[in-house]
Design a protein around this motif. Structure first.
Motif, PDB file in Angstrom:
ATOM      1  N   LYS A 112     -47.452 -17.779 -78.866  1.00  0.00           N
ATOM      2  CA  LYS A 112     -47.116 -19.129 -79.313  1.00  0.00           C
ATOM      3  C   LYS A 112     -46.742 -20.019 -78.131  1.00  0.00           C
ATOM      4  N   LYS A 113     -46.016 -19.450 -77.182  1.00  0.00           N
ATOM      5  CA  LYS A 113     -45.628 -20.218 -76.005  1.00  0.00           C
ATOM      6  C   LYS A 113     -46.853 -20.601 -75.184  1.00  0.00           C
ATOM      7  N   THR A 117     -47.948 -24.305 -74.376  1.00  0.00           N
ATOM      8  CA  THR A 117     -48.066 -24.733 -72.976  1.00  0.00           C
ATOM      9  C   THR A 117     -49.344 -25.539 -72.760  1.00  0.00           C
ATOM     10  N   LEU A 118     -50.440 -25.127 -73.393  1.00  0.00           N
ATOM     11  CA  LEU A 118     -51.697 -25.873 -73.308  1.00  0.00           C
ATOM     12  C   LEU A 118     -51.539 -27.271 -73.909  1.00  0.00           C
ATOM     13  N   ILE A 119     -50.857 -27.345 -75.052  1.00  0.00           N
ATOM     14  CA  ILE A 119     -50.634 -28.650 -75.706  1.00  0.00           C
ATOM     15  C   ILE A 119     -49.803 -29.555 -74.807  1.00  0.00           C
ATOM     16  N   LYS A 124     -49.398 -34.221 -70.994  1.00  0.00           N
ATOM     17  CA  LYS A 124     -49.001 -34.702 -69.672  1.00  0.00           C
ATOM     18  C   LYS A 124     -50.205 -35.244 -68.891  1.00  0.00           C
ATOM     19  N   GLU A 125     -51.371 -34.637 -69.054  1.00  0.00           N
ATOM     20  CA  GLU A 125     -52.572 -35.125 -68.388  1.00  0.00           C
ATOM     21  C   GLU A 125     -52.979 -36.503 -68.927  1.00  0.00           C
ATOM     22  N   GLU A 168     -41.620 -33.469 -77.331  1.00  0.00           N
ATOM     23  CA  GLU A 168     -41.498 -32.534 -78.446  1.00  0.00           C
ATOM     24  C   GLU A 168     -42.078 -31.158 -78.070  1.00  0.00           C
ATOM     25  N   SER A 169     -43.199 -31.177 -77.348  1.00  0.00           N
ATOM     26  CA  SER A 169     -43.815 -29.928 -76.910  1.00  0.00           C
ATOM     27  C   SER A 169     -42.917 -29.194 -75.912  1.00  0.00           C
TER      28      SER A 169
END
Length: 534
Positions: A112-113, A117-119, A124-125, A168-169
């Motif tokens: 899940k982490k 992390t991808l999200i 951020k990108e 939130e992420s």
């Protein structure tokens, strides 16, 4: 090159063959010899041997025992080439359901982490992209002020949403980190506590002439077990013999339960030096004698015991596990005693005492009522057992029961007992004594060169029992410490004086409800310039 390649292939084949050839054996504990400190554990396992060399493995053994004490026996007389011990932590943990559950939870959270992390990185990108495009558009677009305002509003709205989603992420990632740390801490704590459980293997290299089925016996010493002696001493009436029940309290924390095993209790200790002592030359030397001045006084070895039926019932609430078994077979070896328990037992690895009945005998005893009112006003019942040494008892705690009532504890020191064993059975509340100083005999008289001090006591003894009682009463007069001191017994009420110890003894008989008084009066003469305290 071919030669080196062949050597490599041969080496690989040998290594691979040795790994594949390992045959795991499922073993079971069959017998345990429990010493005062430590236990010899014997286990057996069946294995099918092939003709030639074999490597067999006794696995799932609790680590922590004495590896140097390992002994192997083949019932088929197979040739044992070598014995080694190794530890295997990971295999034991991976096969444990509790460990596997936590590991699955940990892996789920980690996945899940990773997704989160991808999200987070995507948001951020986009945030970086918006900021870069906004800067470029503002510098090179050639847009009117109204158009720029609309573009700015668009970027602000979108950028705010992107930043909020990234925040939130990030919070979710922090929560995942907390969960991962919590589960990992739990796993670390559990593995730390259980790393000595089922993580040892005994590897045996065996040579067999034929393909046979063999039974191997493995034994080793584990110091995480012991046993102590204890006794129940019961007396129903003074007209009956004593009933003595000897017991053993077995404790073990080896990390493995002993299920349905044969138990033998041994008074030996495997930790003692088994090396034959060698006598050395004995030389004599002169020495200078030194003297120590010690104070002498009356000594009373009777244990003051108090108790009730409630105290007896509370005993097994302490964690001792009671086990009723048939009579134990005892045998005397060269230097110790062994007690073979006839029935198989279950002894869990819980560090609690598990009690087993070893023997029960009747002992003829002589009973006496004894009192020393100077030390204690209570009257004690004492049992004297002759020919005690022939019973081969070990030292241990004794629980006393008189007429079905628990009256207290004492300790049996088997090493200090000679032919006659004397045991205090506790005070009898139906008998009482009282010792009072006689004021009329507390005076000092001056003589020609000395002064005389007089002191006296009156002892009252009463029988509140429904029957007659015979009793022995003890008191004392002081002893001189130098030649200028004189001590004289003036009145002992018929008591017998031991001049060497100063002990006065009365043998009395009391009828039901009768009360008797005895006096002890003595004079002490000392130089006038000296002082003493009586």
């Amino acid at each position: 090159i071919m030669k080196k390649l062949c050597s490599f292939v041969l080496l690989f084949f040998v290594i691979t063959s040795s790994i594949i050839a390992e045959t795991p054996i499922k073993s079971k504990i069959e017998q345990v010899v429990v010493f005062r400190g430590g236990a010899q554990i014997k286990r057996t396992g069946k294995v099918a041997l092939k003709a030639g060399s074999n490597t067999i493995v006794f696995g799932n053994l609790p680590a922590g025992y004495d590896e140097s004490s390992i002994q192997i026996k083949s019932n088929a007389k197979a040739e044992i080439i070598s014995i080694t011990f190794r530890k295997n932590f990971e295999d034991d943990f991976e096969s444990n359901p509790t460990y596997k559950t936590w590991k699955d939870q940990l892996e789920t959270i980690i996945r899940k982490k990773d997704n989160e992390t991808l999200i987070y990185e995507t948001w951020k990108e986009e945030e970086s992209l918006l900021i870069s495009n906004k800067k470029v558009s503002g510098e090179n677009s050639g847009l009117s002020s109204e158009q720029l305002t609309k573009v700015a509003d668009l970027y602000r709205t979108r950028l705010l949403l992107v930043k909020q989603q990234a925040l939130e992420s990030r919070r979710k990632l922090n929560d995942y980190d907390k969960e991962i740390n919590k589960i990992q801490s739990t796993i670390n704590e559990w593995t730390g506590k259980n790393k000595t459980i089922n993580n040892g293997e005994i590897v045996i290299d065996v040579m067999s002439k034929n393909a046979i089925e063999d039974v191997f016996e493995v034994s080793y010493i584990d110091n995480r077990a012991s046993w102590t002696s204890s006794f129940d001493l019961r007396l129903e009436s003074l007209k009956q013999p004593l009933n003595l029940i000897s017991k053993g309290k077995i404790t073990q924390s080896t990390g493995e339960n002993w299920d349905d095993v044969k138990i033998t209790l041994s008074s030996g200790d495997p930790r003692r030096n088994m090396q034959l002592p060698e006598i050395k030359p004995w030389f004599l030397y002169y020495y200078v004698e030194q003297y120590n001045q010690t104070k002498l006084g009356a000594y009373n070895n009777a244990t003051q015991l108090r108790g009730s039926k409630d105290a007896a019932s509370n005993y097994y609430a302490e964690g001792a596990v009671k086990s009723e078994l048939d009579d134990v077979v005892s045998r005397e070896n060269i230097a110790f005693m062994e007690y073979a328990i006839p029935n198989r037992m279950d002894i869990p690895s819980d560090s609690k005492p598990h009690e087993v009945k070893m023997n029960e005998i009747s002992l003829d005893a002589k009973y006496d009522y004894i009192a020393s009112p100077k030390l204690d006003t209570k009257v004690y019942l004492q049992a004297s057992i002759s020919d005690w040494s022939q019973n081969n008892f070990s030292s241990g705690e004794v629980k006393l029961y008189f007429e079905g009532t628990y009256v207290g504890n004492t300790y049996l020191d088997a090493a200090a007992v000679e032919d006659t064993m004397k045991i205090s059975l506790g005070p009898d509340i139906a008998l009482s004594t009282k010792r009072e100083k006689l004021k009329d005999f507390k005076k000092t008289t001056f003589l020609s060169s000395k002064k005389q001090l007089q002191s006296g006591y009156e002892i009252t003894i009463k029988n509140n029992k429904p029957g007659p009682v015979e009793m022995t009463i003890y008191d004392q007069i002081p002893l001189t410490s130098d030649s200028q001191m004189e001590i004289e017994a003036e009145d002992l009420s018929g008591g017998k004086l031991n001049k060497e110890t100063g002990i006065v003894e009365w043998k009395i008989s009391l009828k039901p409800g009768e009360q008797i008084k005895k006096r002890i009066i003595y004079n002490v003469k000392i130089p006038k310039d000296k002082k003493i305290s009586l």
